[in-house]
Design a protein around this motif. Structure first.
Motif, PDB file in Angstrom:
ATOM      1  N   ALA A 335      -3.050 -25.589  50.794  1.00 16.80           N
ATOM      2  CA  ALA A 335      -3.016 -24.330  51.539  1.00 16.80           C
ATOM      3  C   ALA A 335      -3.718 -24.483  52.886  1.00 16.80           C
ATOM      4  O   ALA A 335      -3.266 -23.944  53.906  1.00 16.80           O
ATOM      5  N   GLU A 336      -4.818 -25.229  52.882  1.00 13.12           N
ATOM      6  CA  GLU A 336      -5.511 -25.485  54.156  1.00 13.12           C
ATOM      7  C   GLU A 336      -4.628 -26.296  55.092  1.00 13.12           C
ATOM      8  O   GLU A 336      -4.620 -26.056  56.316  1.00 13.12           O
ATOM      9  N   ALA A 337      -3.900 -27.267  54.536  1.00  9.59           N
ATOM     10  CA  ALA A 337      -2.969 -28.033  55.368  1.00  9.59           C
ATOM     11  C   ALA A 337      -1.885 -27.123  55.936  1.00  9.59           C
ATOM     12  O   ALA A 337      -1.511 -27.246  57.118  1.00  9.59           O
ATOM     13  N   ARG A 338      -1.395 -26.206  55.127  1.00 17.30           N
ATOM     14  CA  ARG A 338      -0.381 -25.271  55.600  1.00 17.30           C
ATOM     15  C   ARG A 338      -0.945 -24.389  56.715  1.00 17.30           C
ATOM     16  O   ARG A 338      -0.268 -24.106  57.712  1.00 17.30           O
ATOM     17  N   ASP A 339      -2.192 -23.954  56.567  1.00 14.81           N
ATOM     18  CA  ASP A 339      -2.824 -23.134  57.606  1.00 14.81           C
ATOM     19  C   ASP A 339      -2.981 -23.923  58.904  1.00 14.81           C
ATOM     20  O   ASP A 339      -2.789 -23.373  60.009  1.00 14.81           O
ATOM     21  N   ARG A 340      -3.340 -25.199  58.786  1.00 15.65           N
ATOM     22  CA  ARG A 340      -3.491 -26.014  59.994  1.00 15.65           C
ATOM     23  C   ARG A 340      -2.149 -26.214  60.687  1.00 15.65           C
ATOM     24  O   ARG A 340      -2.071 -26.207  61.935  1.00 15.65           O
ATOM     25  N   PHE A 548       7.772 -28.338  51.589  1.00 14.35           N
ATOM     26  CA  PHE A 548       7.344 -29.718  51.839  1.00 14.35           C
ATOM     27  C   PHE A 548       5.974 -29.985  51.214  1.00 14.35           C
ATOM     28  O   PHE A 548       5.778 -30.990  50.512  1.00 14.35           O
ATOM     29  N   LEU A 549       5.030 -29.080  51.434  1.00 15.60           N
ATOM     30  CA  LEU A 549       3.692 -29.260  50.881  1.00 15.60           C
ATOM     31  C   LEU A 549       3.670 -29.031  49.375  1.00 15.60           C
ATOM     32  O   LEU A 549       2.949 -29.720  48.642  1.00 15.60           O
ATOM     33  N   ASN A 550       4.468 -28.071  48.910  1.00 12.88           N
ATOM     34  CA  ASN A 550       4.486 -27.779  47.469  1.00 12.88           C
ATOM     35  C   ASN A 550       5.034 -28.953  46.660  1.00 12.88           C
ATOM     36  O   ASN A 550       4.667 -29.138  45.495  1.00 12.88           O
ATOM     37  N   GLU A 551       5.936 -29.725  47.274  1.00 11.57           N
ATOM     38  CA  GLU A 551       6.455 -30.900  46.565  1.00 11.57           C
ATOM     39  C   GLU A 551       5.336 -31.862  46.226  1.00 11.57           C
ATOM     40  O   GLU A 551       5.265 -32.400  45.118  1.00 11.57           O
ATOM     41  N   GLN A 552       4.438 -32.093  47.156  1.00 14.89           N
ATOM     42  CA  GLN A 552       3.303 -32.993  46.889  1.00 14.89           C
ATOM     43  C   GLN A 552       2.305 -32.323  45.962  1.00 14.89           C
ATOM     44  O   GLN A 552       1.793 -32.955  45.033  1.00 14.89           O
ATOM     45  N   GLN A 553       2.011 -31.045  46.211  1.00 17.41           N
ATOM     46  CA  GLN A 553       1.046 -30.346  45.355  1.00 17.41           C
ATOM     47  C   GLN A 553       1.497 -30.356  43.899  1.00 17.41           C
ATOM     48  O   GLN A 553       0.680 -30.519  42.984  1.00 17.41           O
ATOM     49  N   SER A 554       2.784 -30.191  43.658  1.00 16.03           N
ATOM     50  CA  SER A 554       3.287 -30.168  42.286  1.00 16.03           C
ATOM     51  C   SER A 554       3.104 -31.508  41.599  1.00 16.03           C
ATOM     52  O   SER A 554       2.927 -31.563  40.372  1.00 16.03           O
ATOM     53  N   VAL A 555       3.138 -32.604  42.362  1.00  9.21           N
ATOM     54  CA  VAL A 555       2.884 -33.922  41.767  1.00  9.21           C
ATOM     55  C   VAL A 555       1.448 -33.976  41.246  1.00  9.21           C
ATOM     56  O   VAL A 555       1.184 -34.460  40.140  1.00  9.21           O
ATOM     57  N   PHE A 556       0.517 -33.473  42.045  1.00  7.38           N
ATOM     58  CA  PHE A 556      -0.869 -33.417  41.596  1.00  7.38           C
ATOM     59  C   PHE A 556      -0.995 -32.543  40.355  1.00  7.38           C
ATOM     60  O   PHE A 556      -1.670 -32.913  39.384  1.00  7.38           O
ATOM     61  N   THR A 557      -0.363 -31.395  40.375  1.00  6.50           N
ATOM     62  CA  THR A 557      -0.479 -30.471  39.245  1.00  6.50           C
ATOM     63  C   THR A 557       0.101 -31.076  37.977  1.00  6.50           C
ATOM     64  O   THR A 557      -0.484 -30.963  36.895  1.00  6.50           O
ATOM     65  N   ARG A 558       1.259 -31.745  38.122  1.00  5.10           N
ATOM     66  CA  ARG A 558       1.872 -32.365  36.935  1.00  5.10           C
ATOM     67  C   ARG A 558       1.037 -33.528  36.408  1.00  5.10           C
ATOM     68  O   ARG A 558       1.156 -33.889  35.238  1.00  5.10           O
ATOM     69  N   ALA A 559       0.211 -34.124  37.270  1.00  5.53           N
ATOM     70  CA  ALA A 559      -0.640 -35.226  36.827  1.00  5.53           C
ATOM     71  C   ALA A 559      -1.806 -34.740  35.969  1.00  5.53           C
ATOM     72  O   ALA A 559      -2.502 -35.559  35.369  1.00  5.53           O
ATOM     73  N   LEU A 560      -2.005 -33.422  35.913  1.00  3.10           N
ATOM     74  CA  LEU A 560      -3.090 -32.858  35.114  1.00  3.10           C
ATOM     75  C   LEU A 560      -2.550 -32.494  33.738  1.00  3.10           C
ATOM     76  O   LEU A 560      -1.810 -31.517  33.594  1.00  3.10           O
ATOM     77  N   PRO A 561      -2.909 -33.241  32.697  1.00  2.00           N
ATOM     78  CA  PRO A 561      -2.388 -32.924  31.360  1.00  2.00           C
ATOM     79  C   PRO A 561      -3.004 -31.650  30.815  1.00  2.00           C
ATOM     80  O   PRO A 561      -4.124 -31.275  31.164  1.00  2.00           O
ATOM     81  N   ASP A 562      -2.262 -30.986  29.953  1.00  2.21           N
ATOM     82  CA  ASP A 562      -2.774 -29.801  29.273  1.00  2.21           C
ATOM     83  C   ASP A 562      -3.581 -30.221  28.055  1.00  2.21           C
ATOM     84  O   ASP A 562      -3.164 -31.107  27.309  1.00  2.21           O
ATOM     85  N   PRO A 563      -4.733 -29.594  27.824  1.00  2.00           N
ATOM     86  CA  PRO A 563      -5.428 -29.834  26.559  1.00  2.00           C
ATOM     87  C   PRO A 563      -4.537 -29.407  25.406  1.00  2.00           C
ATOM     88  O   PRO A 563      -3.677 -28.539  25.545  1.00  2.00           O
ATOM     89  N   SER A 564      -4.742 -30.046  24.266  1.00  2.00           N
ATOM     90  CA  SER A 564      -3.918 -29.737  23.101  1.00  2.00           C
ATOM     91  C   SER A 564      -4.805 -29.701  21.857  1.00  2.00           C
ATOM     92  O   SER A 564      -5.701 -30.531  21.713  1.00  2.00           O
TER      93      SER A 564
END
Length: 589
Positions: A335-340, A548-564
């Motif tokens: 989001a900061e990158a988007r603001d910049r 464009f930014l969300n594509e990269q952000q989603s990679v980070f988010t998907r790299a975070l596993p859910d606790p089970s």
């Protein structure tokens, strides 16, 4: 019991034996499938608790629920070198367990059962978390110090009374962590404990941690005070009894074995172990007493299992919170990158350098500025003449915009990536290695091509807006006179028109250039249409930048596993189990 476990007890719900068993198996399955991927302070303890509770449900609770009349399992546990193996062999007057100066001696636990009780212990019904190794009676004991996996040796022993089984467990304070955990697992699977310590070590903290656990679970416990020096029996045993009373184990019998040499057969003198043998035999002989002991221990085990499951639940919630926090960190960095990017495309920064030079070549900014100062009313004709008289094509301005804007996007998306990775590493809780988890991130060359394509697509959006706005014949004539690309370039310049980021001479140059572009658009479309075109062009750019930014952000988010399992699911299992506990401890079993 925790608030979660207490609230989970929903009175009025009916459950039968099958429903209670199903609830317990579901909780056991969730604990077995526990995954806590984030390195938090309580993670290791919660994982260990889940393993012990899950093993206890499978090793003890479920088998006991289904067979309240099964033989009592007495686990012989205690400190390193306390003499547990010698005690077990002496009780049955058989060399079934090896004693040794090598520590730890007992690595594979030994379960002895009476002749005729073997069916209770065959298969994986009891101690199902361990592999069962059946050994015939009379076989030599397992060599001291032999390394084995998680397995239990099972032997028939004709010297044991029916209704009783003895299990020689590893040391609770073993130097080998696997042995300590195995000892805890076996103690959790016991109907009653025979806790062995010595006159010199009975006050050890590790031993008392287990005795306090026995009190919390209300396990029937006997304490064997071994190797008591001559003349010290009364003082040591009285002190031990005071400690037991303070721990809530005042009803626990204490059996004192004096410091003595082994007899010629290698056993403790029979007189030393006879009181303990008699106590165990009395319990085994009466089916009603056996059932009472089993129900008492089962009740305590179920109550403690719910408490421990509540601890695991809190750990799962902490994991979910941490995943959300790390995902929010990634979102904030992007989001900061988007603001910049937004700031750089609004404050006139992009009108510096190559873009400004190419725009001036296209439209003749200096001449038009002089014309604006002297005769604004004749602007339209002067603009048209200027555009038609310039040999440099609008495409050169578009290329300059593409290069500058793509460079801006690439630098900001890479900065967002670095800031996210740094923030995650500082947190110290994210699953590592990040390089493996984030392997789906595109390489810089691919991101550069993606940024360039984004700008070209946006420029296409702008030209489409210009064509759509000039669809009527009157405006089309004007567009043809100036060129669609020329008008589109002017619109792009207006989108970048604010001069907040410029200084000195640049303010006058870029600001004047932006004003010329604005007047061009006003001359062609009118003031209101010009403003609407600029607004829609800005929105189109913002939307593409966000994607464009969300594509990269989603990679980070998907790299975070859910606790089970999810906390909601685990809490639901605890509610079901609480209802089952009410049924089982209320005499329904």
């Amino acid at each position: 019991m925790s608030a979660d476990a207490g609230a989970a007890q929903a009175p009025g719900r009916d459950v039968d034996g099958a429903g209670a068993e199903t609830a317990l198996r579901r909780l056991q399955g969730d604990l077995a499938a526990l995954s806590l991927p984030y390195a938090l302070p309580d993670t290791a303890a919660a994982e260990r608790t889940a393993r012990i509770v899950g093993d206890q449900l499978g090793d003890y609770v479920l088998p006991r629920v289904n067979a309240m009349d099964a033989p009592l399992l007495a686990v012989v546990g205690g400190s390193t070198g306390a003499g547990k193996s010698v005690l077990v062999s002496s009780l049955v007057r058989r060399h079934v367990a090896v004693s040794s100066a090598v520590r730890p001696t007992t690595r594979r636990p030994l379960l002895l059962h009476a002749t005729g009780d073997g069916a209770w212990f065959d298969g994986d019904r009891v101690l199902g978390s361990l592999a069962h190794v059946r050994v015939t009676e009379g076989s030599p004991p397992t060599p001291a110090g032999a390394r084995t996996p998680r397995e239990v040796e099972i032997r028939s022993c004709s010297a044991l009374p029916q209704g009783l089984a003895l299990l020689d467990a590893p040391d609770v304070d073993s130097v080998v962590s696997d042995n300590r955990e195995l000892a805890a697992t076996l103690l959790a699977a016991a109907d009653l404990w025979i806790f062995v310590t010595t006159a010199s070590r009975y006050a050890d903290a590790v031993a008392w941690a287990h005795l306090h656990a026995a009190a919390a679970r209300d396990v029937v416990t006997a304490v064997v005070l071994d190797r008591v020096p001559e003349g010290a029996a009364q003082a040591v045993s009285e002190d031990l009894r005071r400690r037991l009373q303070a721990a809530g184990l005042s009803s626990s019998p204490v059996f004192v074995i004096p410091e003595t040499a082994l007899d010629p057969d290698g056993f403790l003198p029979d007189a030393s172990v006879a009181p303990l043998r008699h106590w165990l035999g009395t319990l085994a002989a009466d089916a009603a007493v056996r059932r009472q002991v089993a129900r008492r221990t089962l009740t305590g085990a179920l109550a403690r299992a719910l408490q421990d499951a509540a601890t695991v639940l809190e750990a799962v919630r902490a994991q979910e919170t941490e995943r959300t926090r790390l995902a929010d960190t990634a979102a904030a960095c992007h989001a900061e990158a988007r603001d910049r990017i937004t700031a750089a495309t609004q404050d006139g920064s992009l009108l510096r350098g190559e873009v400004l030079a190419r725009w001036q070549e296209l439209i003749g900014t200096g001449e038009l500025l002089r014309g604006l100062q002297s005769q604004v009313s004749r602007l339209r004709d002067r603009v048209t003449a200027a555009v038609l008289g310039r040999p440099a094509p609008a495409e050169r301005v578009e290329e300059a915009i593409e290069s500058s804007l793509a460079s801006l996007l690439l630098s900001q998306v890479q900065q967002a990536r670095l800031e996210t990775e740094r923030a995650w590493r500082r947190a110290g809780s994210a699953p590592y290695p990040l390089s493996a988890a984030l392997s789906a991130l595109p390489p810089p060359t691919q991101q550069a091509r993606r940024a360039e394509q984004l700008v070209r697509d946006w420029q296409g959006d702008v030209l489409d807006l210009v064509r759509a706005e000039g669809a009527d014949k009157h405006l089309t004539a004007r567009l043809l006179s100036l060129g669609v690309n020329g008008i589109g370039v002017a619109l792009m310049v207006v989108v970048f028109a604010h001069t907040g980021g410029l200084t000195g001479v640049e303010v006058g140059i870029a600001g004047g250039t932006a004003l010329v572009a604005q007047r061009v658009l006003e001359a062609v479309f009118g003031d209101q249409a010009m403003r609407d075109l600029a607004r829609r062009s800005r929105l189109a750019l913002d939307e593409r930048v966000a994607v464009f930014l969300n594509e990269q952000q989603s990679v980070f988010t998907r790299a975070l596993p859910d606790p089970s399992p999810p906390s909601e699911q685990l809490q639901a299992r605890m509610r079901e189990t609480a209802v089952a506990v009410e049924y089982l401890t209320g005499g329904g079993a």
